[in-house]
Design a protein around this motif. Structure first.
Motif, short mmCIF file in Angstrom:
data_model
loop_
_atom_site.label_atom_id
_atom_site.label_comp_id
_atom_site.label_asym_id
_atom_site.label_seq_id
_atom_site.Cartn_x
_atom_site.Cartn_y
_atom_site.Cartn_z
N UNK A 267 1.10 -1.01 0.04
CA UNK A 267 -0.33 0.19 0.09
C UNK A 267 0.81 1.61 -0.24
N UNK A 268 2.45 1.12 0.58
CA UNK A 268 2.58 2.48 1.27
C UNK A 268 3.42 2.67 -0.55
N UNK A 269 4.09 1.39 -0.91
CA UNK A 269 4.43 1.33 -2.38
C UNK A 269 3.07 2.23 -3.50
N UNK A 270 2.19 1.53 -3.01
CA UNK A 270 1.56 1.92 -4.22
C UNK A 270 1.37 4.06 -4.20
N UNK A 271 1.21 4.22 -2.47
CA UNK A 271 1.25 5.26 -2.70
C UNK A 271 2.60 6.21 -3.04
N UNK A 272 3.86 6.14 -2.81
CA UNK A 272 4.78 6.40 -3.83
C UNK A 272 4.44 6.35 -5.45
N UNK A 273 3.95 5.27 -5.62
CA UNK A 273 3.97 5.25 -7.57
C UNK A 273 3.69 6.39 -7.82
N UNK A 274 1.83 6.64 -7.12
CA UNK A 274 0.94 7.37 -7.19
C UNK A 274 1.61 8.87 -7.53
N UNK A 275 2.17 9.26 -6.19
CA UNK A 275 2.95 10.52 -5.72
C UNK A 275 4.39 10.52 -7.39
N UNK A 276 4.59 9.36 -7.91
CA UNK A 276 5.48 9.80 -8.41
C UNK A 276 4.69 10.68 -10.11
N UNK A 277 3.79 9.50 -10.52
CA UNK A 277 3.12 9.12 -11.67
C UNK A 277 2.60 10.70 -11.51
N UNK A 278 2.33 11.15 -10.44
CA UNK A 278 1.17 12.15 -10.81
C UNK A 278 2.25 13.56 -10.74
N UNK A 279 3.16 13.76 -10.28
CA UNK A 279 4.30 15.05 -10.53
C UNK A 279 5.30 14.47 -11.25
N UNK A 280 5.66 13.50 -11.60
CA UNK A 280 7.05 13.45 -12.68
C UNK A 280 5.92 13.51 -14.15
N UNK A 281 4.92 12.59 -13.76
CA UNK A 281 4.43 12.54 -15.70
C UNK A 281 2.70 12.72 -16.04
N UNK A 282 2.50 13.12 -15.05
CA UNK A 282 0.91 14.22 -15.41
C UNK A 282 -0.14 13.48 -14.92
N UNK A 283 -0.50 12.38 -14.01
CA UNK A 283 -1.12 11.65 -13.72
C UNK A 283 -2.60 12.21 -13.26
N UNK A 284 -3.45 11.62 -13.61
CA UNK A 284 -4.80 12.83 -13.06
C UNK A 284 -5.87 11.62 -12.47
N UNK A 285 -5.87 10.54 -12.59
CA UNK A 285 -6.95 9.87 -12.15
C UNK A 285 -6.28 8.26 -11.18
N UNK A 286 -6.47 8.44 -10.02
CA UNK A 286 -6.84 6.85 -9.52
C UNK A 286 -7.74 6.06 -9.18
N UNK A 287 -7.98 5.33 -9.40
CA UNK A 287 -9.25 3.75 -10.29
C UNK A 287 -8.28 3.04 -9.31
#
Length: 623
Positions: A267-287
């Motif tokens: 769960x923590x690593x998914x949170x970290x991956x979301x942080x990376x994908x949002x801030x570095x690659x512009x992802x905006x949806x969490x499903x």
């Protein structure tokens, strides 16, 4: 994903799909009792020469590998005997000389009590044909392969053992529905393959086990190309994740699987991956693997600050400190004025959802009150507690399904008027709630678990369309749902449907671990004090021939691996192209043990892997 007892099957397999570890004996006493029985045809004729299999009805018994309690043949007049059985629960099957699979009633042996005689009789209905051939990697038959025909059940399975012919063929007649076939032979890796329905011949292709040269090459390749990570926790900087930016730059959906539904580090690593994908690659949806309607309240909190996420998580499988921290981070991100593109939170699941009923009713009251009053009663059946809809007569279920079809048609016919009285976005979300209710009814009527995976994929594709063509999404679900190829327990997972629609713009990360603890729902009927509900379990390090042990051999406690970068030739590829056992634990487990390893073909199922060597259990939020 809400917790309801009637969902154990889908949660254990969808979520998959847990099966694991050392197999405790069902023996509770050395007092034994003989078992007598007889095998009969549909008209009562005796059937000598039938092959009888006796297996324990225990969650810890692994249908793929564990030895049966007894194997015997029926003799004259179809009679058979098992000399002695220790106290416990058992399942019995017979395969007649004519190739018909008979499944007996469960048998319970009690200490000091005689065992009632068993009658195994062919059914009167015409069974479907389950046939196939066991071959090696080049298509040559594997003579004398051992076979197990499994009729899946939760938490137990009905299992019949037989042998392939000298030409590698097998043929058995069995009742309709899904089966799993397990094939094994010396020198080959056992294979379990799902057969969705009888009547279609299957080919069981066994792989020869990898040699030591391949194993060393596989570990060397991982050390050369893997991305060691300094932490699983968000907020620790993103420099170590930088190599993944090139890997994921052209993706539209990054799916993050998990080998259990209750691991803190996952769960923590998914949170970290979301942080990376949002801030570095512009992802905006969490499903999330959560019901669509129930997730809308989380989206309202993340966008507008409405509600309390602690309260919203109650009753959910995700009611943990780690998921709460992720949701709160998403809210803080949206509150920052320097982030004009706001994050959205969606659910992709379509199971029992009273919230979907409530939201459809509320929308109709706003835009079409008279018609809404007409559909309130049939929709109310869908919100009955404790699987009330599933217990309704089939005619009633079909009637509700037909009313939902009419409601969907009305949404389309009255679209312009509904939009004028609300908005295009409100109409679209309300229409989607109708859709997930129809998906739920369809799954109940057709009794096909894979309809859930197809629906989850359809719902994510709807989210992408609804949010716009440039939208990039992160999908959180179990490994068994995100996999992009056929696996042991699913032929068509959500990831496979998404791969068909998105091609290489879908990137699937499987998550793996070597040893440690996790949170799961204790499926034992009478757990001891303190072991009821969601509790912590643990598993030891797995054997050297497992995928998890090979990943641990890198020496890195946490790392990412891009499987797309693997050369498609050479000894490392020869190792990776073979399937091997790996942890696969869903939402349920047992104090008595529960097979935690499944046969995983990582190169077929995933584009990459995220690995944690040692794990701890997710932490439940205080009640």
């Amino acid at each position: 994903m809400r917790i309801h007892p009637w969902l154990w099957l889908s949660l254990g397999l969808g979520c998959a799909s847990a099966r694991p570890g050392p197999v405790p004996s069902p023996v509770v006493s050395q007092v034994r009792a003989p078992l007598l029985g007889q095998v009969l045809g549909a008209e009562g004729a005796t059937l000598p020469g039938a092959r009888i299999t006796v297996v324990p009805r225990a969650p810890s018994w692994d249908v793929r590998t564990d030895a049966p309690v007894a194997l015997t043949l029926s003799g004259p007049e179809g009679r058979f005997e098992v000399a002695s059985l220790p106290p416990g629960a058992y399942g019995l099957t017979a395969v007649t000389p004519g190739g018909v699979l008979i499944v007996g009633e469960p048998l319970k042996v009690e200490a000091g009590q005689p065992v009632r005689p068993i009658e195994l009789r062919e059914g009167s209905e015409s069974p479907g044909l389950l046939e196939g051939t066991v071959v090696d990697e080049v298509g040559a038959p594997v003579p004398g392969a051992k076979l197990r025909i499994v009729r899946p059940g939760m938490p137990f399975d009905d299992v019949a053992l037989l042998e392939a012919s000298p030409e590698g063929r097998f043929r058995v007649r069995s009742g309709g529905g899904a089966h799993n076939v397990v094939a094994s032979a010396p020198g080959f890796t056992p294979l379990m393959q799902q057969v969705a329905k009888t009547g279609e011949p299957v080919t069981m292709r066994l792989e020869r086990a990898a040699d030591e040269t391949m194993s060393r090459a596989a570990v060397a390749w991982m050390k050369e190309t893997g991305v060691p990570l300094k932490s699983v926790e968000a907020g620790q900087g993103l420099e170590d994740l930088a190599p993944l930016k090139q890997v994921l730059k052209d993706t539209r959906v990054v799916a993050l699987g998990e080998a259990t539904h209750g691991t803190r580090e996952f769960f923590q690593l998914k949170h970290r991956m979301l942080e990376f994908l949002v801030t570095e690659l512009g992802f905006t949806v969490f499903a999330l693997e959560e019901n669509f309607a129930e997730a809308l309240a989380f989206n309202e909190y993340i966008l507008e600050g409405r509600g309390d996420p602690r309260h919203l998580l109650r009753g959910s499988a995700w009611d943990t400190e780690e998921v709460l921290a992720l949701i709160q981070w998403m809210r803080r991100y949206n509150e920052e004025p320097s982030h004009p593109k706001k994050l959205k939170f969606y659910g992709v699941d379509m199971q029992f959802s009273p919230e979907a009923v409530a939201r459809v009713n509320a929308y109709l009251a706003q835009v079409d009150a008279a018609y809404g009053a007409q559909v309130q009663e049939p929709l109310a059946v869908l919100a009955l507690p404790r699987s009330g809809f599933s217990r309704q007569p089939e005619e009633r279920q079909k009637e509700v399904g037909a009313r939902l079809d009419l409601l969907a048609q009305r949404f389309e016919a009255e679209r312009a008027r509904y939009v004028r009285q609300s908005s295009a976005a409100e109409w679209a979300v309300a229409r989607q709630n109708v859709r997930v209710l129809r998906q739920f009814v369809g799954k109940v009527l057709q009794e096909e678990e894979e309809l859930r995976d197809r629906a989850m994929a359809e719902n994510l594709l709807w989210i992408l369309e609804h949010e716009g063509p440039d939208t990039r999404a992160v999908l959180w679900a179990h490994n068994g749902h995100v996999q992009r190829g056929p696996g042991e327990w699913r032929e068509h997972a959500a990831g496979r449907h998404l791969a068909d629609a998105l091609g290489p713009s879908l990137y699937v990360f499987g998550m793996a671990f070597h040893q440690g603890a996790f949170l799961a729902f204790n499926m034992d009927a009478q757990p001891p004090p303190g072991r009821k509900g969601m509790v912590a379990f643990s598993v030891p390090p797995e054997p050297e021939d497992t995928l998890d042990a090979a990943l641990a051999a890198t020496g890195w406690p946490v790392f990412a691996l891009d499987l797309r970068a693997l050369p498609r030739a050479g000894p490392a590829y020869e190792w990776w192209r073979r399937s091997r056992r790996a942890h696969d634990i869903g939402f349920i487990y047992s104090d008595g043990g529960y097979p935690s390893l499944a046969q995983i073909h990582a190169l077929r199922l995933y584009d990459g892997l995220l690995f944690v060597e040692r794990t701890t259990a997710a932490r439940l939020n205080p009640r």
